[in-house]
Design a protein around this motif. Structure first.
Motif, PDB file in Angstrom:
ATOM      1  N   ARG A   1      10.717  -6.268 -27.688  1.00 25.26           N
ATOM      2  CA  ARG A   1      11.858  -5.872 -28.528  1.00 25.26           C
ATOM      3  C   ARG A   1      11.838  -6.643 -29.845  1.00 25.26           C
ATOM      4  O   ARG A   1      12.051  -6.064 -30.916  1.00 25.26           O
ATOM      5  N   GLY A   2      11.565  -7.938 -29.764  1.00 29.02           N
ATOM      6  CA  GLY A   2      11.547  -8.751 -30.972  1.00 29.02           C
ATOM      7  C   GLY A   2      10.427  -8.364 -31.918  1.00 29.02           C
ATOM      8  O   GLY A   2      10.634  -8.272 -33.138  1.00 29.02           O
ATOM      9  N   LEU A   3       9.240  -8.124 -31.387  1.00 29.22           N
ATOM     10  CA  LEU A   3       8.112  -7.727 -32.235  1.00 29.22           C
ATOM     11  C   LEU A   3       8.369  -6.388 -32.911  1.00 29.22           C
ATOM     12  O   LEU A   3       8.065  -6.206 -34.099  1.00 29.22           O
TER      13      LEU A   3
ATOM     14  N   GLU B   1       0.715 -11.719 -38.054  1.00 31.72           N
ATOM     15  CA  GLU B   1       2.178 -11.620 -38.085  1.00 31.72           C
ATOM     16  C   GLU B   1       2.777 -11.835 -36.702  1.00 31.72           C
ATOM     17  O   GLU B   1       3.851 -12.426 -36.560  1.00 31.72           O
ATOM     18  N   ILE B   2       2.082 -11.345 -35.665  1.00 33.08           N
ATOM     19  CA  ILE B   2       2.558 -11.570 -34.305  1.00 33.08           C
ATOM     20  C   ILE B   2       2.569 -13.064 -33.989  1.00 33.08           C
ATOM     21  O   ILE B   2       3.522 -13.583 -33.391  1.00 33.08           O
ATOM     22  N   LEU B   3       1.526 -13.763 -34.381  1.00 29.45           N
ATOM     23  CA  LEU B   3       1.478 -15.208 -34.146  1.00 29.45           C
ATOM     24  C   LEU B   3       2.618 -15.913 -34.874  1.00 29.45           C
ATOM     25  O   LEU B   3       3.253 -16.822 -34.312  1.00 29.45           O
ATOM     26  N   ARG B   4       2.881 -15.505 -36.090  1.00 33.12           N
ATOM     27  CA  ARG B   4       3.980 -16.130 -36.842  1.00 33.12           C
ATOM     28  C   ARG B   4       5.306 -15.908 -36.139  1.00 33.12           C
ATOM     29  O   ARG B   4       6.123 -16.822 -36.003  1.00 33.12           O
TER      30      ARG B   4
ATOM     31  N   MET C   1       5.860 -15.253 -32.929  1.00 35.59           N
ATOM     32  CA  MET C   1       5.943 -15.949 -31.653  1.00 35.59           C
ATOM     33  C   MET C   1       6.122 -17.447 -31.840  1.00 35.59           C
ATOM     34  O   MET C   1       6.876 -18.090 -31.103  1.00 35.59           O
ATOM     35  N   GLN C   2       5.433 -18.029 -32.824  1.00 36.10           N
ATOM     36  CA  GLN C   2       5.618 -19.454 -33.092  1.00 36.10           C
ATOM     37  C   GLN C   2       7.039 -19.742 -33.566  1.00 36.10           C
ATOM     38  O   GLN C   2       7.625 -20.761 -33.200  1.00 36.10           O
ATOM     39  N   ALA C   3       7.587 -18.831 -34.360  1.00 36.31           N
ATOM     40  CA  ALA C   3       8.948 -19.023 -34.865  1.00 36.31           C
ATOM     41  C   ALA C   3       9.990 -18.887 -33.756  1.00 36.31           C
ATOM     42  O   ALA C   3      11.137 -19.310 -33.928  1.00 36.31           O
ATOM     43  N   HIS C   4       9.588 -18.311 -32.630  1.00 35.59           N
ATOM     44  CA  HIS C   4      10.532 -18.093 -31.532  1.00 35.59           C
ATOM     45  C   HIS C   4      10.097 -18.813 -30.261  1.00 35.59           C
ATOM     46  O   HIS C   4      10.377 -18.367 -29.145  1.00 35.59           O
ATOM     47  N   GLY C   5       9.410 -19.928 -30.436  1.00 31.19           N
ATOM     48  CA  GLY C   5       9.124 -20.801 -29.309  1.00 31.19           C
ATOM     49  C   GLY C   5       7.784 -20.610 -28.639  1.00 31.19           C
ATOM     50  O   GLY C   5       7.477 -21.313 -27.665  1.00 31.19           O
ATOM     51  N   GLY C   6       6.963 -19.704 -29.110  1.00 33.21           N
ATOM     52  CA  GLY C   6       5.648 -19.506 -28.517  1.00 33.21           C
ATOM     53  C   GLY C   6       4.688 -20.616 -28.893  1.00 33.21           C
ATOM     54  O   GLY C   6       4.792 -21.211 -29.969  1.00 33.21           O
ATOM     55  N   VAL C   7       3.762 -20.909 -28.002  1.00 24.94           N
ATOM     56  CA  VAL C   7       2.756 -21.949 -28.238  1.00 24.94           C
ATOM     57  C   VAL C   7       1.393 -21.282 -28.342  1.00 24.94           C
ATOM     58  O   VAL C   7       0.915 -20.654 -27.388  1.00 24.94           O
TER      59      VAL C   7
END
Length: 241
Positions: free
Chosen positions: A20-22, A64-67, A69-75
């Motif tokens: 949903r976020g992506l 953009e997906i990496l950006r 996910m990192q901005a939302h807590g992804g490692v």
């Protein structure tokens, strides 16, 4: 380095918050891999689970997906390398997400996204790679763990072949899924059970010619075909290749 393996297994819907976020960020991708196969499995009353989520996207979208996910807590555990297959491994809320831009047996991401099927989970519509493309990928890789996925995809595609042969108005549309199945699997003939299911549904000379060419046993075709077509169908079945 890939994130630590998890003993847990998931369905596509288990990643719905991320999806949903992506999508809310306007990013285009298609789900592939085990979770994608699982979405089709549910349509044939089966279950396929996966230890991770695979997303297929263009190189620019991968960044953009990496950006996001990192901005939302992804490692991020692995970033794409220009000289290797572009892939990223990300840990998201304890779950592993792989983002790929090149997949064996599949076309470029933009093409896969254009032909993807839409699956609706509540308020989210998720693009899932076309089942024929997923099958082509699984057959190309052909690992032991892919064998159950291949079986499920063949079951789903078989039902789609039958449905199109029965319901499509134009002859070319009726036989197109069956021809595509043969092309992807590299088989000369349809599976016997599938051929026998299609024979009673034939209603046009194009249908009968295809069945004479693609059936492993032409006799059931000749038994049901219009009498005036039988000589031609015998010739078609006798042609090599």
């Amino acid at each position: 380095m890939r994130p630590p393996a998890s003993e847990k297994v998931y369905r596509l819907v288990d990643f719905i918050d991320l999806l949903r976020g992506l999508q809310g960020a306007g990013l285009e991708f298609a789900a592939i891999g085990g979770c994608a196969v699982g979405a089709y499995a549910e349509r044939v009353s089966s279950i396929v689970l996966s230890g991770d989520l695979d997303l297929y996207a263009s190189p620019d979208v991968l960044v953009e997906i990496l950006r996001y996910m990192q901005a939302h807590g992804g490692v991020v555990h692995k970033r794409p390398q220009p000289r290797n297959m572009p892939v990223a491994f990300v840990e998201w809320q304890g779950k592993v997400v792989d983002v790929l831009t090149d997949v064996l047996g599949m076309p470029e991401p933009d093409v896969a996204i254009q032909t993807a099927r839409e699956f609706v989970f509540g308020d989210v519509s998720v693009l899932v790679a076309d089942p024929f493309l997923l099958l082509a990928n699984k057959l190309a890789v052909h690992r032991d763990k892919d064998l159950p996925h291949i079986e499920v995809l063949l079951r789903f595609i078989t039902e789609e072949v039958v449905a199109e042969f029965q319901d499509a108005d134009k002859p070319r549309d009726r036989i197109a899924p069956a021809k595509r199945l043969l092309r992807i699997t590299g088989q000369r003939y349809l599976e016997p059970e599938l051929a026998l299911r299609l024979i009673p549904l034939a209603r046009d000379p194009v249908d009968w010619r295809f069945l004479a060419h693609a059936s492993p046993d032409v006799q059931p075709v000749l038994d049901r075909a219009p009498v005036d077509l039988v000589p031609e169908l015998r010739e078609i079945a006798a042609r090599p290749g």
